[in-house]
Each structure stands twice: as C-alpha cells, then as structure tokens.
Design a protein around this motif. Structure first.
Motif, PDB file in Angstrom:
ATOM      1  N   PRO A 406     -12.315  -6.203   2.887  1.00 45.66           N
ATOM      2  CA  PRO A 406     -12.268  -5.385   4.097  1.00 45.66           C
ATOM      3  C   PRO A 406     -10.806  -5.035   4.423  1.00 45.66           C
ATOM      4  N   LEU A 407     -10.590  -3.925   5.119  1.00 46.76           N
ATOM      5  CA  LEU A 407      -9.222  -3.515   5.443  1.00 46.76           C
ATOM      6  C   LEU A 407      -8.469  -4.627   6.182  1.00 46.76           C
ATOM      7  N   LYS A 408      -9.175  -5.327   7.103  1.00 44.91           N
ATOM      8  CA  LYS A 408      -8.518  -6.400   7.866  1.00 44.91           C
ATOM      9  C   LYS A 408      -8.035  -7.527   6.975  1.00 44.91           C
ATOM     10  N   ASN A 409      -8.635  -7.682   5.794  1.00 40.32           N
ATOM     11  CA  ASN A 409      -8.187  -8.717   4.871  1.00 40.32           C
ATOM     12  C   ASN A 409      -7.155  -8.176   3.876  1.00 40.32           C
ATOM     13  N   VAL A 410      -6.889  -6.874   3.938  1.00 36.15           N
ATOM     14  CA  VAL A 410      -5.865  -6.296   3.066  1.00 36.15           C
ATOM     15  C   VAL A 410      -4.532  -6.257   3.788  1.00 36.15           C
ATOM     16  N   THR A 411      -4.579  -5.893   5.073  1.00 40.31           N
ATOM     17  CA  THR A 411      -3.324  -5.705   5.791  1.00 40.31           C
ATOM     18  C   THR A 411      -3.453  -6.054   7.269  1.00 40.31           C
ATOM     19  N   SER A 412      -2.404  -6.699   7.799  1.00 37.53           N
ATOM     20  CA  SER A 412      -2.381  -6.969   9.240  1.00 37.53           C
ATOM     21  C   SER A 412      -2.102  -5.678  10.011  1.00 37.53           C
ATOM     22  N   THR A 458     -17.739  -5.233   5.259  1.00 40.48           N
ATOM     23  CA  THR A 458     -17.799  -4.279   4.147  1.00 40.48           C
ATOM     24  C   THR A 458     -16.375  -3.989   3.694  1.00 40.48           C
ATOM     25  N   ALA A 459     -16.245  -3.592   2.428  1.00 40.51           N
ATOM     26  CA  ALA A 459     -14.918  -3.505   1.813  1.00 40.51           C
ATOM     27  C   ALA A 459     -14.368  -2.085   1.800  1.00 40.51           C
ATOM     28  N   VAL A 460     -13.035  -1.981   1.749  1.00 41.91           N
ATOM     29  CA  VAL A 460     -12.377  -0.692   1.462  1.00 41.91           C
ATOM     30  C   VAL A 460     -11.564  -0.790   0.176  1.00 41.91           C
ATOM     31  N   HIS A 461     -11.271  -2.030  -0.231  1.00 46.96           N
ATOM     32  CA  HIS A 461     -10.377  -2.275  -1.375  1.00 46.96           C
ATOM     33  C   HIS A 461     -11.156  -2.939  -2.500  1.00 46.96           C
ATOM     34  N   MET A 471      -3.996  -4.721 -13.608  1.00 45.24           N
ATOM     35  CA  MET A 471      -4.922  -4.772 -12.474  1.00 45.24           C
ATOM     36  C   MET A 471      -5.124  -3.341 -12.000  1.00 45.24           C
ATOM     37  N   ILE A 472      -6.336  -3.046 -11.585  1.00 43.63           N
ATOM     38  CA  ILE A 472      -6.637  -1.698 -11.100  1.00 43.63           C
ATOM     39  C   ILE A 472      -6.989  -1.824  -9.626  1.00 43.63           C
ATOM     40  N   ILE A 473      -6.378  -1.003  -8.785  1.00 43.02           N
ATOM     41  CA  ILE A 473      -6.773  -0.978  -7.377  1.00 43.02           C
ATOM     42  C   ILE A 473      -7.545   0.315  -7.109  1.00 43.02           C
ATOM     43  N   VAL A 474      -8.552   0.199  -6.266  1.00 42.43           N
ATOM     44  CA  VAL A 474      -9.483   1.302  -6.049  1.00 42.43           C
ATOM     45  C   VAL A 474      -9.728   1.445  -4.548  1.00 42.43           C
ATOM     46  N   ALA A 475      -9.712   2.673  -4.051  1.00 39.94           N
ATOM     47  CA  ALA A 475     -10.077   2.930  -2.647  1.00 39.94           C
ATOM     48  C   ALA A 475     -11.584   3.173  -2.614  1.00 39.94           C
ATOM     49  N   LEU A 476     -12.330   2.183  -2.107  1.00 43.21           N
ATOM     50  CA  LEU A 476     -13.789   2.214  -2.218  1.00 43.21           C
ATOM     51  C   LEU A 476     -14.471   3.166  -1.250  1.00 43.21           C
ATOM     52  N   LYS A 477     -13.843   3.382  -0.083  1.00 47.18           N
ATOM     53  CA  LYS A 477     -14.480   4.216   0.936  1.00 47.18           C
ATOM     54  C   LYS A 477     -13.552   5.350   1.335  1.00 47.18           C
TER      55      LYS A 477
END
Ligand SMILES: Cc1cc2nc3c(=O)[nH]c(=O)nc-3n(C[C@H](O)[C@H](O)[C@H](O)COP(=O)(O)OP(=O)(O)OC[C@H]3O[C@@H](n4cnc5c(N)ncnc54)[C@H](O)[C@@H]3O)c2cc1C
Ligand SMILES: *[C@@H]1O[C@H](CO)[C@@H](O)[C@H](O)[C@H]1NC(C)=O
Ligand SMILES: *[C@@H]1O[C@H](CO)[C@@H](O)[C@H](O)[C@H]1NC(C)=O
Ligand SMILES: *[C@@H]1O[C@H](CO)[C@@H](O)[C@H](O)[C@H]1NC(C)=O
Ligand SMILES: *[C@@H]1O[C@H](CO)[C@@H](O)[C@H](O)[C@H]1NC(C)=O
Ligand SMILES: *[C@@H]1O[C@H](CO)[C@@H](O)[C@H](O)[C@H]1NC(C)=O
Ligand SMILES: *[C@@H]1O[C@H](CO)[C@@H](O)[C@H](O)[C@H]1NC(C)=O
Ligand SMILES: *[C@@H]1O[C@H](CO)[C@@H](O)[C@H](O)[C@H]1NC(C)=O
Length: 631
Positions: A406-412, A458-461, A471-477
């Motif tokens: 989730p975005l909250k777990n990616v960045t403060s 729900t996730a965004v990352h 490593m691959i980063i993906v914008a899920l939403k």
C-alpha cells in the motif's frame, strides 16, 4: 512480465511432436454453416467460455444441442519444452509485439506491448504468477455501476477455475506459503501451486522486508493481497509444468466434444449484423485476405484480448463516431468508449550487483553475463527432467516472489502524493477532443483510486526478486489512461497502441517513492549480507527530480497486463459493456476478456481473467432460459 534479458537455451535434448489430430486442425471447409455461439479468440477467456458452454451438450433448459465454434488467430502450441518447463523461455513464435505510438510522458519514447497469439493466449507464454487482487479492487468494479462483480461475487469463480496444491513441507518451512485451502478451489481446471525449489538469497529478501516493518503474508489470495509474498503460480502438479488455458480448458476431452469446433490460424475480421443484432462473423486465413463467413444463432462472444477486441469492434462499426466515419466504416452503434480506458502497469528495471553472492542465481540469466553458470544450468535441467526438482521448476521470467505494498507502506509522504493527485484536473491531461463521458468515467475512477491510495488493504507498489541481480518496480494502480484505436481498415494492420504512460503525474510520484523504498530494502542488513549494490539508476541519482528523470528516461509502459479497453461501466461514464458483459445497444454480442475490467486490479491479471470468464459463462447459460431473447 517479460525480462529484458532474453536467453535462447540451446536445448535439443528433448524431442517433441506437434499434437494436432484431425478435429483440432480442421480447416474452414469442415465447419457448419451456423453455430449457436461463435467465440472470437481461443485465448485465456475464450477457451473457458467455449468449454463451459459445451460441457453440458443440452444447454440449461432446452433439449437442443448447443454448438460452439472458436476461431483463433494462432496455432495450437507444439508442446515444446518452452511451453511446459517453467524455467525455459516460451517460444517467440507465439508472441506478438505491438510497438506503441511515442509516449509523451516518456520523452516521446515508444514502448512494447507483448501478447500471446496461440491457442491458450497469454497463459501459454506468461510469467505464471497466479495471484488475485485485494477485495477492494473488485468491490470498485461494483461501485462503478456493476452489481454482482464485487469480491464476494467473484470468489466462487476464482475457486471454480483452479486446483490449488499447497507448497511442499520444505518450502512451507522456509517461505510464507499457506496450506489453507479455504479461499481456494481444489477441483478446477487450472493448476495453482508452488515450485519445490527456491534460491536461498530470496530468504534474505523476505528478511529485509520484515526488518522494514513490511508484512510477510502467507495468505494473499483471500482478499488482502498486500505484503511480501511467495506467490502461487499457474503450475500443474504433480508434473510441475506450466498450466495454460490450452491444457486446462481445451486439449483432451473438451476439444473432442461433438459440439465444440475450433478453427486455428484464422482471424475474425468483422462481426456481421442484422440491424442491431450480431448475426455472424467474417474470417480470413491469418496471412490471407480471402474471407468466409459463419452464421450465429445466439451470440458472438468476443475474447480477442484487450488489444484486438476493441480493434474488432471498431472494424465492425462499433466505436467512436469520428474515428469510424473518418475511415468510411458504417456506424452500427456509436460508442465513444470503445478502445479508451486502456490501462497497463508501468515497470522500471533496477540493475543490481549482489557482490557477496557466490551461490547460483536463476540459471536462465543471460549466458553472456559474468554470473552465468553453464554447468549449473545443464545439471539443473537434467534434474528437472529426472525428478521435477531444481531451478527449472521456477518460471523463467520473474520467479515467484513479489512485494505488494500500500502507498502508506511505501512512503511516509503518502499524503503529499495524494494531495498532489487531487490538484490534477483530468480535463487538462486528456487528449483534446476526448468524449466527455470518457472524462467523467476517468474522474470517477480516480476518486475511487485515491481512496485506495489511502488504504492499507490494497497495493499501489509491486516489486520483484527472483534471486538474480535485478529488481523490477511496478505502479499497480496507475491514474493515467491510454487508448487502442485503429488507423486502418485492414484487420492485419496493428491498431495504434497509446499507453498514455505518465500522462497523470501521480504515476511518476508513486514510482519515485517505490524506488526510494527499494533503496531502503537494499540497505537492510539481510540484503547487505548479499553485498547488494544498485548499478542503475545508481547513486548519482538522488533527489526526487533526478529519480523522476531517470524513470521517465527508462520506464517501460507495460507489465504485460493490458486491460480496460471495453470497460464494463455505465455508458454515460464511457463504458461499453453492461453488467452482463453485453455491448450497449447491440443484441447477441458479449465481451468476456481482459478488456472488460473497468479498473486494473493490484495484481497480475490471468487469475482474474479466468474468474471473469467463468462468471461470463454462467451469465450466458442463465440467459439461455430467457426464451425469445435471441430471435
Ligand atoms: C509475456 C506475458 C507475461 C505475462 N505474465 C503474467 C503473469 O506472470 N501472471 C499473470 O497473471 N498474467 C500474466 N500475463 C497476463 C495474462 O496472461 C493475460 O492477462 C491473459 O492471458 C489475458 O487473457 P485474455 O483472454 O484477455 O486474452 P488472450 O489470452 O491474449 O487471448 C486472446 C486470443 O485472441 C486471439 N485473437 C486476437 N485477435 C483475434 C481475431 N481477430 N480473430 C481470432 N483470434 C484472435 C489471440 O491470438 C489470443 O489467443 C502476461 C501476459 C504476457 C503476454
Ligand atoms: C515530443 O513530441 C511532441 C510532438 O511531436 C513535441 O511537441 C515535444 O516537444 C516532444 N517532446 C520531447 C521531450 O521531445
Ligand atoms: C504497513 O504498515 C503497518 C504499520 O506499520 C503494518 O501494520 C502493516 O502490516 C504494513 N502492511 C504491509 C502490507 O506491509
Ligand atoms: C509434463 O511435462 C513434460 C515436460 O517436462 C511434458 O512433456 C508432458 O507433456 C507434461 N505432462 C502434462 C500432463 O502436462
Ligand atoms: C504468416 O505471417 C506471419 C507473420 O505475421 C509469418 O511469421 C509467417 O511466416 C506467415 N506464414 C505464411 C505461411 O506466410
Ligand atoms: C559485481 O561485483 C563483483 C564483485 O565485486 C565484481 O567482480 C563484478 O565485476 C561486478 N559486476 C558488475 C556488473 O558490476
Ligand atoms: C497505423 O498504426 C500502425 C501501428 O502503430 C503503424 O504501424 C502505421 O504506420 C499507422 N498507419 C498510419 C497510416 O498512420
Ligand atoms: C537513459 O536511458 C538510456 C537507455 O536506456 C541509458 O543508457 C541512460 O543511462 C539513461 N539515462 C539516465 C539518466 O537514466
């Protein structure tokens, strides 16, 4: 997902034959003049629907045998190792590559979209991740005006499509992989399971995430698809081989049914109408232009995938008025949304060096790299064939371990990202001339998505790790939307693919935050045991602006998850399909593939496509009893 590093394994160690008996490979001259149903596209969704409509030869309530024809552009796969052995690259002859129009959000770079053109479609060539989105992702479909499409409604269909087998005790002891069968099916056609093997360094990756307070989630398939997960794969047990839609729903008994015909290597070039009722299809050999037609008494079911289904509707006179009249295509039904609302998930590759790792890495890594172990690869392949063990039980493309955050777990700074998103006016970022209904739909989606951005459910990352230095980063939403539109009346010409990548600046903000999160992970003690170093974008890239520039320079538009181009939404939000997947204003025409998704779930897409198609088959069967509906 497809790795940029492609390897052709020189494996001539197994001989195989094309499995194609008389019924599978029948020619156009063997067909009936009329079918109850014609399915356009024998890919993932098309085979599910064709199978379910023919499994009870007497339909729901009539005594008449219902006949189904599937027309598929590709061939039946040849059963070669790349279609079965997870660790071997899938044969290029089954891949189709679209090149997008220049992406203005990517400094005018173009980007590729890959699809499968083969019986079984994407599932014959895909990365085999077999996971679901969060409950919220599907509840959003319902919220957009589609009763019956929330998580609770779809769960029985996720179950119906799969046979889930828990991981081996050894894997369960070392990785989060729940043996809990409750959210799973145990009698469905698609195998869903785990390789009996993993690379040790993947445990460092889990420890690294845990040390950052990220949830290590053993049960991501029950409606909370968040955390660091060891994903189930579309992998059949006990053979430990790829489970494609062709294997699950077609080959064997189904393809031999008297009421199930299939025509391969042919392209449907147009849907035919009597008034506003679909009455048949016109088709041609894949490389030819000589057309034939077949009549349909009940429904034409479109399942050509998110790129080609809108193309076919447009060629047939259903779509935006100006586009069709500009190409002299007679308008059957004006529907501005056909081809719009296109979504895929942008992806960015972070190259690493795992400087302290001496053990093996995925055997299929580029043989030209300094970390390729040829002997290891040979030995592991022999092990696969002998015992179904070892590195080749892991998928070639991206392994099986991913973090969904989730975005909250990616960045403060999540509130800053959301506040910035709220300042963006969708009118300003839409191409000029975009139909107002499409803009209304886009706004309705952004409202829902920004609630998702503020949720921990729900996730965004997404980010991947398969044990190799990447490593691959993906914008899920993504909040950006694109389009797939024809520019030619020739069905053999690819439609124009415009991903619209980064046209909404929030998608860049999310990936900037994601890259910074991965840097935290790389700095964790567990990843430092591996001597993890970031090679690109690299340490010269530090400020948010520098990271954004690097992303814009190198992001790929796709994660091979194209959806949304014939969205199930109200017509006045730019939608194309009603909640029974029927095209607005037309009788006897449904769309059952990934095009129907109004919003992409925070997930890989194949298991959702199966669930949607299973539900579609039930909707079609239910309408069979409504007498008089089809002439
Ligand atoms: C390289 C790659 C990697 C992927 N990785 C994953 C993953 O790891 N996990 C995951 O869950 N998902 C993954 N996906 C996505 C997943 O496979 C797709 O979402 C899913 O298969 C789409 O199903 P579909 O029925 O919508 O379309 P498809 O399966 O693409 O089926 C459409 C079919 O229609 C045929 N067709 C098209 N036009 C016509 C025409 N005019 N006439 C006749 N036939 C036609 C095509 O040949 C094709 O077979 C990946 C996809 C690709 C391509
Ligand atoms: C991209 O192309 C458009 C249209 O051709 C042009 O106006 C714009 O300046 C280009 N942008 C870049 C960064 O090259
Ligand atoms: C997100 O962070 C919260 C608070 O630290 C934590 O409780 C939760 O488990 C985390 N979620 C994920 C998916 O990591
Ligand atoms: C099992 O896998 C092998 C390839 O290793 C393949 O030849 C065989 O057809 C597979 N069997 C089934 C039932 O998928
Ligand atoms: C048909 O076209 C495909 C590419 O579209 C090509 O690879 C193939 O060789 C062609 N086959 C024939 C028989 O011309
Ligand atoms: C990775 O690190 C090793 C060990 O320091 C070094 O020998 C190798 O050249 C590095 N590879 C790359 C691609 O930087
Ligand atoms: C139409 O689009 C295709 C795919 O992007 C492209 O190859 C072709 O050149 C375009 N044709 C015209 C006439 O613009
Ligand atoms: C931009 O992309 C090119 C090609 O992928 C790459 O060589 C270059 O290093 C990138 N530049 C930046 C600043 O990321």
């Amino acid at each position: 997902m497809a790795f940029a590093l492609l390897l052709r394994l020189a494996c001539a160690c197994v001989f195989y034959v094309t499995v194609c008996d008389a019924k599978l490979c029948r020619g156009a001259h063997d067909l009936k003049a009329e079918y109850d149903y014609v399915v356009v596209g024998g890919g993932t969704s098309g085979l599910v629907v064709a199978n379910r409509l023919t499994e009870n030869p007497h339909g729901k309530s009539s005594s008449k045998v219902l006949n189904v024809l599937v027309i598929e552009l590709g061939d039946v796969d040849d059963g070669s190792p790349g279609t079965l052995v997870p660790g071997i690259q899938t044969p290029q002859k089954y891949w189709h590559t679209y090149t997008s129009v220049p992406q203005k959000g990517l400094n005018n770079r173009t980007s590729q979209l890959y699809t499968g053109e083969v019986v079984g479609g994407g599932t014959v060539i895909n990365g085999m991740f077999f996971n679901r989105g969060s409950a919220l992702d599907y509840d959003a479909w319902e919220e957009l005006g589609n009763p019956g499409w929330g998580w609770e409604d779809l769960l029985p269909y996720f179950k119906k499509s799969e046979t889930y087998s828990p991981a081996t005790p050894q894997i369960q002891a070392q990785y989060p992989a729940s043996p809990d069968l409750r959210p799973h099916g145990t009698r469905g056609p698609v195998g869903s399971s785990y390789p009996p093997f993993s690379f040790d360094q993947i445990r460092n990756w889990f420890s690294g995430w845990a040390s950052l307070g990220v949830l290590v989630n053993p049960q991501p398939n029950a409606g909370m698809a968040v955390g660091a997960i060891h994903s189930s794969l579309s992998l059949a047990q006990p053979n430990v081989s790829r489970s494609s839609a062709a294997d699950a729903y077609f080959r064997g008994e189904a393809s031999q049914r008297e009421n199930f015909d299939s025509l391969t290597a042919h392209r449907v070039v147009q849907i035919l109408f009597e008034g506003k009722t679909a009455s048949g299809v016109e088709y041609a050999p894949r490389n030819g232009s000589q057309t034939s037609h077949v009549k349909v008494s009940r429904e034409v079911i479109v399942a050509a995938g998110a790129a080609r289904s809108p193309q076919l509707l447009q060629l047939s006179g259903i779509g935006p008025r100006e586009l069709l009249t500009g190409l002299d295509i007679p308008l059957v039904k004006e529907l501005p949304g056909v081809g719009y609302n296109f979504q895929d998930q942008p992806s960015y590759y972070i190259a690493l060096n795992l400087t302290k790792l001496s053990g093996p890495i995925p055997a299929w890594v580029d043989p030209t790299s300094d970390v390729y172990h040829e002997k290891y690869a040979e030995q592991q392949l022999a092990l696969y064939y002998a015992d179904r063990e070892g590195a080749y039980t892991m998928p070639y493309q991206a392994g099986s371990d991913v973090a969904f955050l989730p975005l909250k777990n990616v960045t403060s700074d999540y509130a800053k990202v959301i506040d910035h998103a709220k300042t963006i006016d969708i009118d300003d970022i839409s191409p000029s001339g975009t139909d107002p209904s499409i803009i209304r739909g886009h706004k309705a989606q952004v409202n829902i998505l920004l609630r998702h951005y503020a949720s921990r459910d729900t996730a965004v990352h997404e980010s991947t790790f398969n044990g190799s230095p990447l490593m691959i980063i993906v914008a899920l939403k993504p909040l950006s939307r694109g389009s797939i539109l024809i520019n030619s009346t020739d069905p053999k010409t690819d439609p124009q693919v415009d991903f619209g990548t980064f046209t909404h600046p929030t998608d860049v903000d999310v990936l900037v935050a994601s890259l910074k999160k991965i840097r935290e992970l790389l700095n964790s003690p567990a990843m430092q045991e591996l001597g993890a170093i970031e090679l690109s974008p690299g340490h010269s890239v530090q400020s948010d602006a520098e990271i954004a520039a690097a992303l814009i320079n190198s992001t790929l538009s796709s994660w091979q998850h194209p959806v949304g181009t014939l969205a199930m939404m109200p017509e006045d939000l730019g939608g194309v399909l009603d909640p029974e997947l029927r095209v607005y204003g037309i009788e006897g025409l449904r769309v059952v593939d990934a095009s129907m998704m109004p919003i992409i779930p925070a997930s890989h897409t194949s298991s959702t496509v199966y669930a949607v198609a299973e539900k579609a088959a039930d909707l079609i069967k239910a309408s069979q009893s409504e007498s008089g509906q089809y002439r």
